[in-house]
Scaffold this active site. Structure first.
Site, mmCIF file in Angstrom:
data_model
loop_
_atom_site.group_PDB
_atom_site.id
_atom_site.type_symbol
_atom_site.label_atom_id
_atom_site.label_comp_id
_atom_site.label_asym_id
_atom_site.label_seq_id
_atom_site.Cartn_x
_atom_site.Cartn_y
_atom_site.Cartn_z
ATOM 1 N N HIS A 28 38.110 -15.623 28.854
ATOM 2 C CA HIS A 28 39.034 -16.401 29.674
ATOM 3 C C HIS A 28 40.411 -15.748 29.639
ATOM 4 O O HIS A 28 40.779 -15.106 28.659
ATOM 5 C CB HIS A 28 39.161 -17.844 29.158
ATOM 6 C CG HIS A 28 37.860 -18.586 29.119
ATOM 7 N ND1 HIS A 28 37.271 -19.101 30.245
ATOM 8 C CD2 HIS A 28 37.039 -18.885 28.085
ATOM 9 C CE1 HIS A 28 36.135 -19.697 29.916
ATOM 10 N NE2 HIS A 28 35.972 -19.579 28.609
ATOM 11 N N ARG A 55 43.974 -6.702 13.162
ATOM 12 C CA ARG A 55 44.539 -5.357 13.218
ATOM 13 C C ARG A 55 43.679 -4.417 12.385
ATOM 14 O O ARG A 55 42.838 -4.862 11.606
ATOM 15 C CB ARG A 55 45.979 -5.350 12.705
ATOM 16 C CG ARG A 55 46.126 -5.767 11.250
ATOM 17 C CD ARG A 55 47.579 -5.905 10.854
ATOM 18 N NE ARG A 55 48.200 -7.029 11.528
ATOM 19 C CZ ARG A 55 49.481 -7.371 11.382
ATOM 20 N NH1 ARG A 55 50.260 -6.660 10.582
ATOM 21 N NH2 ARG A 55 49.964 -8.415 12.017
#
Length: 240
Positions: free
Chosen positions: A166, A221
């Site tokens: 989305h 990350r």
């Protein structure tokens, strides 16, 4: 309606003051917890037969049904594939390349992003190296490319999110607009990486060789090689 009638009848039996109704209520409670004698030796024998029969049926299904069907959906597969518990769920356009000696749970979901534009490029591709384990209820959602190196271990309920599904903009989500290309990135788990139970790895992340991610972590990350990382978001805890 049926459930409502059952609940009404149950409450009537519980709270009615008439002796016969109370006696009926006690009888029904006894029937609810009724049991038969369970001789230990006989029950152990029946349990053994049950397990043996279940195992034999699962073996036949795995060899002659689940594994051939799953292999038919792969671009490439190596030797020694072991599916346990059934057939993994596949959705969307996805190319899967599978190495040797991999073990995959039936409750695994492999998903390829279906909202890319025509002519934009190749189908999303999942590369799985040799000797990899993918555990129960893990979802691998491939936006462009996800690479699992050799000897990777992924425990149950992990989530590799190569695409979100989305857009960030709420108005666009309400209109049913799919995610944008900018939200879609690759994920790489180098050789010997271990994701513990419930780990989520976000798009664009690379986890270095031999690193371990603690249970319940969210990796947003890159993680360097040879470390233990954990937390939300995941940070390096120590060097291994």
């Amino acid at each position: 309606m049926t459930i409502l009638l059952l609940q009404t009848g149950k409450q009537w039996l519980k709270h009615h003051k008439h002796p016969r109704v109370q006696a009926l209520c006690r009888l029904l409670k006894k029937l609810r917890i009724a049991e038969i004698p369970a001789p230990k030796f006989l029950c152990q024998l029946v349990y053994f037969l049950h397990q043996s029969l279940s195992g034999a049926i699962a073996f036949l299904l795995r060899c002659f049904y689940w594994t051939p069907l799953f292999k038919s959906q792969l671009i490439h597969y190596g030797k020694g594939l072991y599916l346990y518990g059934g057939l993994p769920h596949l959705s969307g356009p996805l190319h899967i390349r599978l190495g040797n000696d991999c073990r995959i749970s039936a409750q695994t979901t492999f998903s390829g992003r279906s909202s890319q534009k025509k002519g934009q490029g190749k189908n999303p591709t999942l590369f799985i190296g040799n000797n990899c384990d993918i555990g129960w209820m893990t979802t691998i959602a491939v936006g462009k490319k996800i690479i699992l190196g050799n000897n990777v271990r992924i425990a149950g309920r992990a989530f590799l999110a190569g695409y979100p599904g989305h857009p960030v903009n709420a108005a666009l989500r309400a209109q049913g607009v799919p995610d944008s290309d900018e939200q879609v990135k690759d994920i790489v788990l180098e050789d010997d990486v271990w994701l513990a139970t419930g780990v989520s790895v976000m798009a664009g992340v690379r986890i270095g060789k031999g690193s371990i991610i603690a249970a319940g972590s969210v990796v947003t990350r890159d993680i360097p090689p040879g470390v233990l990382a954990g937390g939300v978001p995941a940070v390096v805890i120590k060097t291994l």
